[in-house]
Design an enzyme around this catalytic site. Sequence first.
Site: not given
Length: 407
Positions: A211-213, A278
């Site tokens: 995943s990402n932030a 994102a």
Amino acid sequence: MLQAKTIILGVGGGPLTSAAIEVLRALQRAGAGVRVVLSAETEAFVPALTFRSLAAGDVLMPDDLYGRMGAQDFHSLRGLVRNADGLVVVPATPALIAKAAASWADEALVRAMLLHNGPTVFACAVRAAEYQHPLVQQNVQRLRDAGVTLCDAGVPETDDSADELGWRMASATVVEAVAASLRQTTVLSGKTVIVTAGPTQEPIDPVRHISNASSGKTGFAIAEAARQRGAEVVLITGPTHLQTPVGVTCVPVRTAVQMRDAVREHFAAADVVIKSAAVSDFRPATVIADKVKKEDATLSIALERNPDILAELGALKGRRVLVGFAAETRDLLANAKQKVSKKDLDLIVANDVSDPAMGFASDHNRVHLIDAAGRIEPLPVMSKRALAEAILDRVQAVLTQRQGDGA
Ligand code: PMT
């Protein structure tokens, strides 16, 4: 939804008075400053102290009708009404409806309504028995004719909900009615806007993912601002901890493929698509059914490419306005410009995410906007809500131009 708005909450006295507490909190959560004015009957049901503590003392008692002026103006009726954006009465009892319809201003609440003379919502259980009497209906009609919104926020609690005792009030419905009464009419009014937000999660096994932030803050702010400008908003979001803005349809998804499917499902009805999510470019080629034990694990995961949702939409966009984002750590403007032409975008929001204080999960961002003609507009550091408004201003300009061109 109601940021920087000032709302007068008039509290009626009846079985649904306690609902006004939840409405007060919901208005505050929606960003409004709330000033409270109690009716003569309120305290028979809920003590004034409750409202005083929740509204930071900004409460007018019924006997303050001709209250302190001058230095104490803050507590006076005129001070309370001054610069208010809207007024909502909860619960709007038949007695208050009758007084308002007759402009019988013998108490502070009715007088506040007459002085305010702006967007006004009366919230009650419209379908409860006492509201069905022809005399109440006549008064309701008089209020409607005068531009007052009658909000049916009543939800029956029991099968035999004969009178108000058997109803509860849906505070979200009341807040949405208040927001709708304040809503600006813009070129976005009645248009359908899809906003994507947050990260995607690409599962590796039942407990791990890539995943990402992204926090979703940017997409949620855009969704809320678009709703406030009158749009029908579908917010397609990866996992976040944020509360869906009132009046926005939320479609939660997890993976990029799910996000693509959800976007495609709503795309036909959309006038505008804003892709702030994102999205993970890659996903594990296989999802392992059981949690991987560290003894069994290999140290590499084979990845495969996710669909590029934005590129797919660019090929299908027709008359729609398509806004993409670019998150880059180098060659920001060159890379973003390339995306505008390659994906047939009307606008791209380019953010340099090498600065950890900006972009992902922060409350502020500093971006460049690049339009279809390649014009670059640097924006200063601003809150994500302010950025949302800036993006929507550009979207509206494109829509207006397109309508003018008949394109
Ligand atoms: O959510 P916040 O914490 O507020 O953070 C906001 C943000 C930093 C996530 C946001 O400002 C942002 O930059 N979003 C886009 C991040 C990104 O994925 O950028 P990209 O350059 O990899 O993608 C370009 C565009 O293509 C984006 O509009 C993205 O939604 C889209 N995309 C990307 C990959 C993919 N497979 N499909 C896509 O549609």
